[in-house]
Design a protein around this motif. Structure first.
Motif, PDB file in Angstrom:
ATOM      1  N   GLU A 115       0.835  -1.208   0.000  1.00 15.59           N
ATOM      2  CA  GLU A 115       0.000   0.000   0.000  1.00 15.59           C
ATOM      3  C   GLU A 115       0.870   1.259   0.000  1.00 15.59           C
ATOM      4  O   GLU A 115       1.908   1.302   0.654  1.00 15.59           O
ATOM      5  CB  GLU A 115      -0.913   0.004   1.239  1.00 15.59           C
ATOM      6  CG  GLU A 115      -1.923  -1.144   1.189  1.00 15.59           C
ATOM      7  CD  GLU A 115      -2.771  -1.258   2.458  1.00 15.59           C
ATOM      8  OE1 GLU A 115      -2.577  -0.462   3.399  1.00 15.59           O
ATOM      9  OE2 GLU A 115      -3.617  -2.166   2.483  1.00 15.59           O
ATOM     10  N   VAL A 116       0.416   2.241  -0.749  1.00 19.21           N
ATOM     11  CA  VAL A 116       1.104   3.536  -0.797  1.00 19.21           C
ATOM     12  C   VAL A 116       0.067   4.622  -0.503  1.00 19.21           C
ATOM     13  O   VAL A 116      -0.958   4.702  -1.186  1.00 19.21           O
ATOM     14  CB  VAL A 116       1.759   3.790  -2.174  1.00 19.21           C
ATOM     15  CG1 VAL A 116       2.477   5.134  -2.182  1.00 19.21           C
ATOM     16  CG2 VAL A 116       2.707   2.661  -2.545  1.00 19.21           C
ATOM     17  N   ILE A 117       0.340   5.427   0.515  1.00 21.95           N
ATOM     18  CA  ILE A 117      -0.603   6.494   0.881  1.00 21.95           C
ATOM     19  C   ILE A 117      -0.361   7.720   0.005  1.00 21.95           C
ATOM     20  O   ILE A 117       0.779   8.181  -0.132  1.00 21.95           O
ATOM     21  CB  ILE A 117      -0.458   6.863   2.372  1.00 21.95           C
ATOM     22  CG1 ILE A 117      -0.850   5.649   3.237  1.00 21.95           C
ATOM     23  CG2 ILE A 117      -1.306   8.091   2.722  1.00 21.95           C
ATOM     24  CD1 ILE A 117      -0.650   5.850   4.732  1.00 21.95           C
ATOM     25  N   VAL A 118      -1.432   8.197  -0.616  1.00 21.78           N
ATOM     26  CA  VAL A 118      -1.360   9.468  -1.358  1.00 21.78           C
ATOM     27  C   VAL A 118      -2.380  10.421  -0.735  1.00 21.78           C
ATOM     28  O   VAL A 118      -3.421   9.986  -0.247  1.00 21.78           O
ATOM     29  CB  VAL A 118      -1.665   9.296  -2.872  1.00 21.78           C
ATOM     30  CG1 VAL A 118      -0.628   8.424  -3.549  1.00 21.78           C
ATOM     31  CG2 VAL A 118      -3.063   8.743  -3.119  1.00 21.78           C
ATOM     32  N   LEU A 119      -2.034  11.694  -0.729  1.00 19.85           N
ATOM     33  CA  LEU A 119      -2.918  12.701  -0.129  1.00 19.85           C
ATOM     34  C   LEU A 119      -3.618  13.436  -1.263  1.00 19.85           C
ATOM     35  O   LEU A 119      -2.975  14.154  -2.038  1.00 19.85           O
ATOM     36  CB  LEU A 119      -2.093  13.665   0.729  1.00 19.85           C
ATOM     37  CG  LEU A 119      -1.182  12.978   1.773  1.00 19.85           C
ATOM     38  CD1 LEU A 119      -0.391  14.018   2.564  1.00 19.85           C
ATOM     39  CD2 LEU A 119      -1.995  12.097   2.707  1.00 19.85           C
ATOM     40  N   GLU A 120      -4.930  13.246  -1.349  1.00 24.06           N
ATOM     41  CA  GLU A 120      -5.662  13.845  -2.479  1.00 24.06           C
ATOM     42  C   GLU A 120      -6.204  15.222  -2.119  1.00 24.06           C
ATOM     43  O   GLU A 120      -6.658  15.406  -0.980  1.00 24.06           O
ATOM     44  CB  GLU A 120      -6.817  12.928  -2.895  1.00 24.06           C
ATOM     45  CG  GLU A 120      -6.367  11.788  -3.776  1.00 24.06           C
ATOM     46  CD  GLU A 120      -7.547  11.078  -4.438  1.00 24.06           C
ATOM     47  OE1 GLU A 120      -7.414  10.714  -5.616  1.00 24.06           O
ATOM     48  OE2 GLU A 120      -8.580  10.875  -3.776  1.00 24.06           O
ATOM     49  N   PRO A 121      -6.196  16.197  -3.066  1.00 26.23           N
ATOM     50  CA  PRO A 121      -5.824  16.034  -4.469  1.00 26.23           C
ATOM     51  C   PRO A 121      -4.317  15.813  -4.623  1.00 26.23           C
ATOM     52  O   PRO A 121      -3.532  16.389  -3.875  1.00 26.23           O
ATOM     53  CB  PRO A 121      -6.244  17.374  -5.096  1.00 26.23           C
ATOM     54  CG  PRO A 121      -6.154  18.361  -3.969  1.00 26.23           C
ATOM     55  CD  PRO A 121      -6.556  17.599  -2.739  1.00 26.23           C
ATOM     56  N   CYS A 122      -3.948  14.986  -5.621  1.00 25.78           N
ATOM     57  CA  CYS A 122      -2.522  14.756  -5.841  1.00 25.78           C
ATOM     58  C   CYS A 122      -2.198  14.768  -7.331  1.00 25.78           C
ATOM     59  O   CYS A 122      -3.069  14.588  -8.177  1.00 25.78           O
ATOM     60  CB  CYS A 122      -2.069  13.450  -5.199  1.00 25.78           C
ATOM     61  SG  CYS A 122      -2.785  11.975  -5.913  1.00 25.78           S
ATOM     62  N   TYR A 123      -0.922  14.983  -7.591  1.00 34.38           N
ATOM     63  CA  TYR A 123      -0.429  15.053  -8.966  1.00 34.38           C
ATOM     64  C   TYR A 123      -0.860  13.799  -9.722  1.00 34.38           C
ATOM     65  O   TYR A 123      -0.831  12.698  -9.164  1.00 34.38           O
ATOM     66  CB  TYR A 123       1.099  15.218  -8.957  1.00 34.38           C
ATOM     67  CG  TYR A 123       1.635  15.495 -10.325  1.00 34.38           C
ATOM     68  CD1 TYR A 123       1.187  16.585 -11.051  1.00 34.38           C
ATOM     69  CD2 TYR A 123       2.555  14.640 -10.908  1.00 34.38           C
ATOM     70  CE1 TYR A 123       1.645  16.830 -12.327  1.00 34.38           C
ATOM     71  CE2 TYR A 123       3.029  14.884 -12.181  1.00 34.38           C
ATOM     72  CZ  TYR A 123       2.568  15.968 -12.891  1.00 34.38           C
ATOM     73  OH  TYR A 123       3.016  16.202 -14.155  1.00 34.38           O
ATOM     74  N   ASP A 124      -1.211  13.984 -10.969  1.00 36.51           N
ATOM     75  CA  ASP A 124      -1.968  12.917 -11.644  1.00 36.51           C
ATOM     76  C   ASP A 124      -1.163  11.681 -12.011  1.00 36.51           C
ATOM     77  O   ASP A 124      -1.736  10.674 -12.402  1.00 36.51           O
ATOM     78  CB  ASP A 124      -2.718  13.475 -12.861  1.00 36.51           C
ATOM     79  CG  ASP A 124      -1.805  13.824 -14.017  1.00 36.51           C
ATOM     80  OD1 ASP A 124      -0.594  14.031 -13.793  1.00 36.51           O
ATOM     81  OD2 ASP A 124      -2.312  13.899 -15.160  1.00 36.51           O
ATOM     82  N   SER A 125       0.154  11.706 -11.851  1.00 34.71           N
ATOM     83  CA  SER A 125       0.914  10.496 -12.200  1.00 34.71           C
ATOM     84  C   SER A 125       1.039   9.521 -11.028  1.00 34.71           C
ATOM     85  O   SER A 125       1.353   8.352 -11.225  1.00 34.71           O
ATOM     86  CB  SER A 125       2.315  10.863 -12.715  1.00 34.71           C
ATOM     87  OG  SER A 125       3.154  11.308 -11.662  1.00 34.71           O
ATOM     88  N   TYR A 126       0.811   9.990  -9.790  1.00 34.26           N
ATOM     89  CA  TYR A 126       1.123   9.127  -8.638  1.00 34.26           C
ATOM     90  C   TYR A 126       0.321   7.811  -8.657  1.00 34.26           C
ATOM     91  O   TYR A 126       0.901   6.732  -8.507  1.00 34.26           O
ATOM     92  CB  TYR A 126       0.818   9.835  -7.309  1.00 34.26           C
ATOM     93  CG  TYR A 126       1.566  11.107  -6.981  1.00 34.26           C
ATOM     94  CD1 TYR A 126       2.702  11.515  -7.663  1.00 34.26           C
ATOM     95  CD2 TYR A 126       1.130  11.917  -5.932  1.00 34.26           C
ATOM     96  CE1 TYR A 126       3.365  12.685  -7.332  1.00 34.26           C
ATOM     97  CE2 TYR A 126       1.789  13.087  -5.585  1.00 34.26           C
ATOM     98  CZ  TYR A 126       2.899  13.470  -6.288  1.00 34.26           C
ATOM     99  OH  TYR A 126       3.549  14.634  -5.944  1.00 34.26           O
ATOM    100  N   ILE A 127      -0.984   7.930  -8.771  1.00 37.05           N
ATOM    101  CA  ILE A 127      -1.806   6.716  -8.640  1.00 37.05           C
ATOM    102  C   ILE A 127      -1.568   5.754  -9.814  1.00 37.05           C
ATOM    103  O   ILE A 127      -1.354   4.552  -9.596  1.00 37.05           O
ATOM    104  CB  ILE A 127      -3.299   7.082  -8.418  1.00 37.05           C
ATOM    105  CG1 ILE A 127      -3.426   7.769  -7.039  1.00 37.05           C
ATOM    106  CG2 ILE A 127      -4.189   5.844  -8.501  1.00 37.05           C
ATOM    107  CD1 ILE A 127      -4.813   8.272  -6.689  1.00 37.05           C
ATOM    108  N   PRO A 128      -1.524   6.247 -11.060  1.00 32.99           N
ATOM    109  CA  PRO A 128      -1.163   5.323 -12.158  1.00 32.99           C
ATOM    110  C   PRO A 128       0.212   4.666 -11.938  1.00 32.99           C
ATOM    111  O   PRO A 128       0.405   3.495 -12.261  1.00 32.99           O
ATOM    112  CB  PRO A 128      -1.163   6.227 -13.398  1.00 32.99           C
ATOM    113  CG  PRO A 128      -2.133   7.321 -13.056  1.00 32.99           C
ATOM    114  CD  PRO A 128      -1.966   7.553 -11.584  1.00 32.99           C
ATOM    115  N   ASN A 129       1.167   5.409 -11.379  1.00 35.05           N
ATOM    116  CA  ASN A 129       2.494   4.826 -11.112  1.00 35.05           C
ATOM    117  C   ASN A 129       2.388   3.678 -10.107  1.00 35.05           C
ATOM    118  O   ASN A 129       3.036   2.634 -10.268  1.00 35.05           O
ATOM    119  CB  ASN A 129       3.443   5.880 -10.519  1.00 35.05           C
ATOM    120  CG  ASN A 129       3.980   6.873 -11.557  1.00 35.05           C
ATOM    121  OD1 ASN A 129       4.762   7.740 -11.221  1.00 35.05           O
ATOM    122  ND2 ASN A 129       3.569   6.753 -12.809  1.00 35.05           N
TER     123      ASN A 129
END
Ligand code: PMP
Ligand code: GLN
Length: 387
Positions: A115-129
């Motif tokens: 699992e990788v935590i991202v804080l939304e809104p986030c730059y659009d490449s993070y989740i696809p990466n």
């Protein structure tokens, strides 16, 4: 000829919003305040430095990790600004921009199911990466309205499977800058864990007084677990050159380089030599906050005359605005449709904040980029005054 059917690996990935809005802006001859890039040129001295390297035959593969003089210059810059010395040989790697850096970090660190935590809104490449690495993106919202980190929510998202967290300050798209207290809270939260910090600091040199950029490298408990990412494209007005760097502890850099060497192998040589020479003078990046603060103020003063509601712009070159109180019926369109209408009918392109949420969350906010000539900003303001 019959092309065998190719079942898409990434059904959720389309064309990035930046490409879509820039194409529409060009088609409609709109002022493009959408995609983040300057419409002015870089310092001619930088071009001369690169030219010099090219004309002196520095045109073959550089070392895989980057030209030594550039790695040294980066280590010096980080030390002078953030009081932490990275070893230029084992801890700094030159990359083909931050986008390649972030993908390569994620591929190096994230295993299937992590699992990788991202804080939304986030730059659009993070989740696809994260998807590309077979990981699972755990989306934690920044506080609605203020876009500050919510540490209770972040703490609640941590599980034994959490491998990494991605933090971005100054933040794209909200233009917020993390405070010392927030950095310290993150440090405390991560201390008892094995979580790797991916700190996207591409806008490090665009933080406006009285605030200061607080790099993860200046917090020992963060530096020891962090990949720091930056981009010369942002700092020196050369987004098309695609060059940046990763600074990380030697053991992390070694893993990163395993991916990097089979991803791009190396990054173009003359630009690296040119940047190494140009970086000897710190003034260009030290003067950047004053340069962009003047543009931010010009743009904000103009917008203050309209019914757009301004959010703060503490850092980066973005300005977010609420559209809910505009005097036109199109204010009720989705953010994405509003941006298309604004581009086509008013002649100013913007980016919907919904593009930075995996579920397209719509909060009536759009983003403008003010990295533009004053005359471009004035032209856009004249058009936006109609709203
Ligand atoms: N991270 C953020 C937050 C960005 O805004 C950008 C710029 N598009 C990048 C990464 C990528 O930077 P680069 O152009 O160097 O790949
Ligand atoms: N970082 C820039 C933005 O957010 C553009 C990046 C891109 O075009 N992929 O607008």
């Amino acid at each position: 000829m019959t092309t065998p059917h190719l079942d898409t690996k990434f059904p959720k990935i389309g064309t990035t919003i930046f490409t879509v809005m820039s194409a529409l802006a060009t088609e409609k001859n709109a002022v493009n305040l959408g995609q983040g890039f300057p419409d002015f040129d870089c310092d001619p001295k930088l071009v001369a430095c690169v030219n010099d390297a090219m004309t002196h035959g520095l045109n073959q593969y550089p070392p895989m990790t980057g030209v030594p003089a550039l790695r040294e210059a980066v280590a010096d810059k980080i030390e002078s600004l953030y009081q932490y010395r990275y070893d230029a040989t084992s801890e700094i790697t030159i990359t083909a921009g931050a986008t390649q850096a972030i993908l390569s970090i994620i591929l190096a660190v994230v295993r299937a199911g992590d699992e990788v935590i991202v804080l939304e809104p986030c730059y659009d490449s993070y989740i696809p990466n994260i998807d590309m690495a077979g990981g699972v993106a755990v989306r934690v919202p920044l506080t609605p309205g203020t876009f500050r980190p919510d540490f209770d929510k972040i703490a609640a998202a941590i599980t034994p499977k959490t491998r990494a967290i991605i933090v971005n300050s100054p933040h794209n798209p909200s233009a917020t800058v993390w405070t010392r207290e927030e950095m310290l809270t993150l440090q405390e939260l991560l201390a008892p864990t094995n979580i790797v910090l991916i700190s996207d600091e591409v806008y490090e040199h665009m933080v406006y007084a009285p605030l200061q950029h607080l790099s993860a490298s200046s917090f020992p408990g963060l530096a020891e677990r962090a990949f720091i990412v930056s981009s010369f494209g942002k700092t020196f007005h050369v987004t098309g050159w695609k060059i940046g760097y990763v600074a990380a502890p030697a053991a992390y850099s070694a893993e990163f380089r395993k991916v990097h060497q089979f991803n791009v192998f190396t990054v173009n040589t003359p630009v690296q030599h040119g940047l190494a020479a140009f970086l000897q003078d710190p003034q260009p990046y030290l003067q950047l906050p004053a340069f962009y603060a003047a543009k931010r103020d010009l743009f904000r003063q103009g917008l203050a005359q309209t019914k757009f509601e301004l959010l703060p712009s503490e850092g980066s070159y973005f300005q977010c605005v609420r559209i809910a109180n505009l005097g036109v019926p199109e204010k009720d369109l989705s953010e994405a449709d509003f941006c298309k209408w604004l581009t086509s009918e008013i002649g100013v392109a913007a980016i919907p904040l919904s593009a930075f949420y995996a579920d397209g969350f719509d909060q009536r906010v759009v983003r403008f980029c003010y990295a533009k000539k004053d005359e471009t900003l004035k032209l856009a303001l004249g058009r936006l005054a109609r709203l």
